[in-house]
Design an enzyme around this catalytic site. Structure first.
Site, PDB file in Angstrom:
ATOM      1  N   GLU A   1       0.837  -1.195   0.000  1.00  0.00           N
ATOM      2  CA  GLU A   1       0.000   0.000   0.000  1.00  0.00           C
ATOM      3  C   GLU A   1       0.877   1.253   0.000  1.00  0.00           C
ATOM      4  O   GLU A   1       1.924   1.307   0.645  1.00  0.00           O
ATOM      5  CB  GLU A   1      -0.898   0.005   1.246  1.00  0.00           C
ATOM      6  CG  GLU A   1      -1.682   1.273   1.463  1.00  0.00           C
ATOM      7  CD  GLU A   1      -2.789   1.487   0.445  1.00  0.00           C
ATOM      8  OE1 GLU A   1      -3.709   2.248   0.738  1.00  0.00           O
ATOM      9  OE2 GLU A   1      -2.726   0.903  -0.656  1.00  0.00           O
TER      10      GLU A   1
ATOM     11  N   ASP B   1      -2.490  -5.051   0.727  1.00  0.00           N
ATOM     12  CA  ASP B   1      -1.789  -3.967   1.416  1.00  0.00           C
ATOM     13  C   ASP B   1      -0.402  -4.374   1.900  1.00  0.00           C
ATOM     14  O   ASP B   1       0.527  -3.569   1.881  1.00  0.00           O
ATOM     15  CB  ASP B   1      -2.617  -3.485   2.615  1.00  0.00           C
ATOM     16  CG  ASP B   1      -3.935  -2.869   2.188  1.00  0.00           C
ATOM     17  OD1 ASP B   1      -3.910  -2.020   1.279  1.00  0.00           O
ATOM     18  OD2 ASP B   1      -4.984  -3.227   2.760  1.00  0.00           O
TER      19      ASP B   1
END
Length: 252
Positions: free
Chosen positions: A80, A108
């Site tokens: 992310e 992420d």
């Protein structure tokens, strides 16, 4: 809300959030609730990975000092915050190296200890509702899901919370602090109810008259912190202590 975001979050996080929104054609000055949500999500991802390493025996350890950790491997790879091209490059590299299944959507984080991708969620609603939405979207048992709320609740795949209780408590405390700071500025209600905030924004924009002679120049300088972070993310020997120093809330 925009002023709050720039005061409460580190400039590095703010710039990454702005960059992400602009990549999708969104304006942080207009969609301020989304701006705040992205900054919050980025910070949780950073906090999730901070201080967690893997030693020479492949055991997960927590170390908070700097220099002695240089030879330790970071337990989590942060995906992310990168632009989409670089993010997919990192994901493909991980899949080729570890043999794990390539996810359909960008996750992420990647957990090198458990050998799985992680999807982090931060919600203003009920955690179980948001968890089900995430699971329905991802539709993969290979990606681990971990949801946090601003009320201190959390939910994870098979009740496996990955992190130790103290690390998770640190994240929950930060989220609660953000909620309290928003509430003290009268921003929390509109953050929880974005539709009402959008209606109010449209109303405010209609009431504004065009102003001539106002300065329109925008600074495009990149913060030194961001310049430091980008190569650091690509360096497997980066230290969590340095990265963690970016995460302190700046208050007036």
């Amino acid at each position: 809300m925009e002023d709050f975001v720039r005061q409460c979050f580190n400039p590095m996080i703010v710039e990454l959030a702005e960059k992400a929104m602009k990549e999708y054609g969104e304006d942080p000055k207009i969609e301020t609730n989304k701006f705040a949500a992205i900054c919050t999500h980025l910070e949780v991802c950073f906090m999730y990975s901070d201080f967690h390493f893997i030693d020479e025996r492949s055991e997960s350890i927590i170390v908070e000092s700097g220099d002695p950790n240089a030879l330790l491997k970071h337990r989590f790879e942060i995906i992310e915050g990168r632009d989409r091209t670089m993010a997919w490059t990192v994901v493909n590299s991980i899949c080729n190296t570890t043999g794990v299944e390539k996810p359909k959507f960008l996750p992420d984080l990647y957990d090198y200890k458990e050998n799985r991708f992680i999807e982090i969620g931060v919600t203003r609603r009920e955690v179980h509702i948001y968890y089900l939405e995430k699971a329905n979207k991802i539709k993969s048992e290979k990606t681990h899901i971990h949801i946090f709320s601003f009320t201190g609740e959390e939910m994870a795949t098979k009740a496996d919370y990955t992190l130790d209780e103290e690390s998770r408590a640190r994240i929950k405390t930060r989220l609660f602090t953000i909620r309290q700071e928003m509430a003290s500025r009268g921003l929390w209600d509109s953050f929880v109810n974005p539709r009402e905030a959008k209606r109010q924004l449209k109303k405010d924009l209609k009431s504004l008259e065009p102003c001539a002679g106002l300065p329109t120049k925008v600074s495009h300088r990149t913060s030194p912190a961001l310049k430091t972070l980008e190569p650091m993310w690509m360096d497997s020997n980066r230290t969590a202590a340095l990265r963690a120093s970016f995460l302190k809330c700046q208050k007036k």
